[in-house]
Scaffold this active site. Structure first.
Site, PDB file in Angstrom:
ATOM      1  N   THR A 194      -8.143   2.529   3.130  1.00  0.00           N
ATOM      2  CA  THR A 194      -7.781   1.433   4.446  1.00  0.00           C
ATOM      3  C   THR A 194      -8.849   1.413   5.483  1.00  0.00           C
ATOM      4  OG1 THR A 194      -7.071   3.598   5.310  1.00  0.00           O
ATOM      5  CG2 THR A 194      -5.386   1.942   4.450  1.00  0.00           C
ATOM      6  N   LYS A 241      -5.446   8.808   8.908  1.00  0.00           N
ATOM      7  CA  LYS A 241      -6.201   7.841   8.305  1.00  0.00           C
ATOM      8  C   LYS A 241      -5.960   6.550   9.050  1.00  0.00           C
ATOM      9  CE  LYS A 241      -3.189   5.182   5.706  1.00  0.00           C
ATOM     10  NZ  LYS A 241      -3.023   4.028   5.686  1.00  0.00           N
TER      11      LYS A 241
END
Length: 337
Positions: free
Chosen positions: A250, A193
């Site tokens: 994020t 990620k």
């Protein structure tokens, strides 16, 4: 383990960056004594005298029950240690400790450059006598330090017995862990990620819109899933807090160091200048080349991750986006690519 027993557990945090400091503040929120290790002697002095961390988490006044040290031997004497050093330095720090606590909870997100090892493999090699767990999920440091609510995955390599030890030590009213035994999945979600967040930042920096970012998150998640399942992760783990949950967070905010790095790249700044000027680590920049190498070794298609690697090497952002959009059309599910 009962709450009374958990209160007797000696707990510390290895690493006094923003995330490590936030975790120490969270652990101290019930009045517990928490020991935090910092490499810098001036930061140790500041935490102990002023109860602040002006370099890495300046917005927070730290609990009086947090004490800092630069002595790794003190950390080794604890029962539970949350390891929050930068991923690329975890092994070297653990290796120089004189001994190791019973439980190591790995909170750094990344893959070791050069070796391609996940953090749990690094920790097991450096501290073979410790039980390893991985804590990962949607957690901006400043929000955790402020006591805002979140939930995380706590993946325990030693299964439910380790969970029974750790959950009462870590859980707080606004910090809720969920059990997993999929350490590989928890690590891969947190590592991949970070790279995808750089890509989403580039989309934002180029002004390509919300539709493009949502599409990139979805296609990036497909890459995370392909990579994770190939290396032994469970799909359900990657669909949870430490995978999709952390990915959405994020990829959506400049509070993410990785997203901010990508946004600056999209706005035309140079990768080498951005990396040289940063006090804090955008782990995705270190993880991208390792992911590209591992994906090639295993025959996994990861075009977005590969594009990020190109951007970090100096490729022009709009040309990279054009190349991605020009890839052959295919079914959304099924044949990889």
């Amino acid at each position: 383990m009962t709450l009374r027993q958990a209160q007797g557990e000696r707990v510390g945090v290895l690493g006094a960056g923003a995330w490590g400091t936030a975790l120490a503040q969270m652990l101290a929120s019930d009045g517990r004594d928490v020991l935090i290790w910092a490499r810098e002697s001036e930061l140790v002095a500041e935490i102990n005298s002023a109860h602040t961390n002006s370099v890495f988490l300046p917005s927070v006044t730290l609990a009086k029950t947090i004490r800092a040290t630069g002595d790794l031997a003190e950390m080794a004497a604890l029962d539970t240690l949350l390891v929050v050093t930068p991923a690329q330095h975890m092994g070297s720090v653990l290796e120089v400790m004189p001994s190791h606590p019973r439980d190591l909870v790995l909170c750094s997100k990344g893959i070791e450059a050069g070796s391609g090892r996940l953090m749990n493999h690094v920790a097991k090699a450096a501290a073979p006598g410790s039980a390893v767990a991985v804590l990962s999920g949607p957690t901006f440091a400043h929000e955790v330090a402020a006591g805002l609510p979140t939930a995380v995955t706590l993946a325990c390599a030693d299964g439910e017995a380790q969970w029974d030890r750790l959950a009462p030590v870590i859980a707080r009213q606004t910090f809720r862990p969920y059990y997993s035994d999929d350490v590989i999945g928890a690590e891969i979600g947190g590592s991949v990620k970070n790279v995808l967040a750089i890509a989403c930042g580039v989309v934002d920096g180029l002004g390509l819109g919300q539709n493009a970012r949502a599409a990139l998150i979805a296609r990036g998640y497909a890459e995370m899933l392909r990579f994770g399942e190939t290396l032994g992760a469970q799909a359900a783990t990657l669909a949870g807090l430490c995978g999709l949950g952390d990915l959405v967070l994020t990829c959506s905010s400049t509070s993410s160091r990785n997203f901010s790095l990508g946004k600056a790249l999209g706005e035309g700044q140079k990768a080498e200048d951005l990396m040289a000027d940063r006090k804090t680590v955008a782990e995705g920049a270190h993880t991208a080349p390792v992911l590209v190498e591992l994906a090639a070794r295993h025959g996994i298609a990861m075009p977005i991750v590969t594009a990020v690697y190109g951007l970090l090497k100096g490729d022009e952002p709009r040309a990279v986006v054009s190349d991605l959009l020009a890839r052959p059309l295919r079914a959304e599910q099924g044949r990889p690519g």
